[in-house]
Write an enzyme that holds these catalytic residues in place. Structure first.
Site, short mmCIF file in Angstrom:
data_model
loop_
_atom_site.label_atom_id
_atom_site.label_comp_id
_atom_site.label_asym_id
_atom_site.label_seq_id
_atom_site.Cartn_x
_atom_site.Cartn_y
_atom_site.Cartn_z
N CYS A 189 37.23 -40.11 21.48
CA CYS A 189 36.20 -39.35 22.18
C CYS A 189 35.22 -38.73 21.19
CB CYS A 189 36.78 -38.28 23.07
SG CYS A 189 35.53 -37.62 24.19
N CYS A 369 31.49 -41.39 27.67
CA CYS A 369 31.67 -40.05 27.15
C CYS A 369 30.84 -39.08 27.99
CB CYS A 369 31.24 -39.98 25.69
SG CYS A 369 31.62 -38.40 24.91
#
Length: 442
Positions: A189, A369
């Site tokens: 991430c 994301c």
């Protein structure tokens, strides 16, 4: 549909494959059709996808962890939006009942004999192997960091037990210098370090203390975000919050009691110097790498990752081995959104391998994301290999290049439910695998 990265850190302690003598001394391995190493999002989703397509398939999942975490929620725990308990469930509650759950750490691979070796010296045989152990968070690579985490206002949303401390520190800070760091890529991430930054600044803005706070973002990379299309919206918030961006600035040491962080900073002329920054708060993200058993084992390729074909997810040297999630060599963003798209591809290709056929499905590099730029608004980045934009929704619903409340609703309300009730149960909503076109007939 989108998810952030979720692959449980520290699933097991992995090591290199044992010696030939030790292998010969082991009792015969129990063999399954499919063995999956790792019970994080990638491993569980793949097991469920396989069982959805072929009930009764003999599957073993190797993972000693007793808890399963929805790690995308930790960003919102750090912002005081989620309670930490909602991001954790017993592993037994998410493990498909039809699989054999082997609650022991793995210690290595023996691809020549189709075995996974366990820490106690026993082995598990397979006809097909799926490797999904996640990524290693190397906290100890930064001297002084491990010792001060959770105290001295040093925190990180990359750990379940520390995300609540982030919320405590941010709310208690009434001014001073706040440092946020991002290590070299790849990390899981890639937007998470920024999310902590933006949500903290939003909290200080609402509390009226942002003007008293000097905020610095130390990024070891050279750009704010790897896909240029999303940078303008993010830069609007960088300016709005008055963030001092420091590119090519890598955290290399922390003195918690003295509240001093040391960075290696690259100058315009290419020279690197060490610079110390005092702080009143430090949100640190550790360097990340493939687990030890991958880096030192027979499945590793360049960089130490499981060496797979980026489309079929099949190992480049062993046709009965597949990998997905954070530990594989594909160049996509390491997010659970990626794992969600990869799982059905791997499931189909594993079943094809078991039938003696070539791969039938391919992965296009999709990752996502949801960048939480303020409480109530998100820039929803969705992209594939080469940075190609791959939006799930039409722009009139969610324009991913602009902050929106619809994207926040998706992350806050919808994605946790979809994760627990969809992805982990083999329900592939908006994640249908792309099938490989049949070769033209001559």
């Amino acid at each position: 549909m989108t998810f952030e990265a979720q692959s449980q850190d520290g699933i097991a302690s992995f090591h290199a494959t044992g010696t030939e003598a030790a292998r010969a001394a082991r009792p015969p391995a129990r063999t399954h059709d499919v063995v999956i190493v790792g019970g994080g999002s990638a491993g569980i989703a793949t097991a469920s996808s396989l069982l959805k397509r072929k009930p009764g398939l003999s599957i073993a999942v190797i993972d000693p962890a007793q808890d399963h975490f929805y790690q995308p929620g930790w960003t919102l725990v750090g912002a005081g939006v989620f309670r930490p308990e909602v991001t954790r469930r017993p592993m037994a509650a998410v493990m498909p009942k039809e699989v054999a759950w082997i609650q022991k750490p793995a210690s290595g691979f023996s691809p020549e004999t189709n075995e996974v070796v366990l820490e106690d010296g026993s082995a598990v045989g397979y006809r097909a192997l799926v490797v999904a152990p996640g990524i290693k968070l190397d906290w100890d690579a930064i001297p002084g960091l491990s010792e001060t985490l959770g105290r001295n206002n040093v925190t990180s949303n990359y750990r379940f037990d520390l995300a609540p401390y982030t919320n405590h520190v941010v709310r208690a800070l009434a001014g001073g210098r706040a440092l946020f760091t991002q290590p070299p890529m790849p990390i899981k991430c890639a937007g998470a370090p920024q999310k902590a930054l933006y949500l903290s600044c939003d909290q200080w803005s609402r509390a009226g203390t942002l003007g008293k706070t000097q905020v610095e973002f130390h990024n070891a990379g050279a750009v704010l975000f790897g896909v240029a299309a999303y940078v303008p919206a993010l830069m609007d918030y960088v300016r709005r919050y008055g963030v001092d961006l420091r590119f090519e600035s890598k955290l290399v040491a922390v003195d918690g009691p003295a509240k001093v962080a040391t960075f290696e900073c690259k100058g315009a002329d290419g020279t690197v110097e060490r610079v110390q920054h005092p702080f009143d708060m430090l949100h640190a993200v550790p360097p990340q790498c493939a687990p030890d058993f991958v880096r030192s084992g027979p499945l590793a390729g360049a960089g130490g990752w499981v060496d797979v074909d980026p489309a079929t997810m099949r190992h480049v040297r062993y046709p009965d081995i597949f990998a997905l999630g954070d530990a594989c060599s594909t160049s996509n963003a390491k997010t659970a959104a990626a794992a969600r798209k990869q799982a059905p591809v791997v499931a189909l290709n594993v079943l094809a391998a078991l039938a003696g056929k070539p791969p039938v499905a391919e992965y296009d590099g999709y990752g996502s994301c949801p960048l939480t730029v303020e409480r109530g608004r998100i820039v929803l980045a969705e992209f594939g290999y080469g940075g190609t934009l791959q939006p799930t929704f039409p722009k009139f619903i969610i324009d991913g290049q602009k902050p929106s409340r619809a994207a926040w609703f998706l992350k806050d309300r919808m994605l946790p439910w979809i994760y627990w009730q969809g992805m982990l149960k083999g329900r592939e909503w908006l994640a249908a695998p792309c099938m490989i076109a049949a070769a033209p007939r001559g």
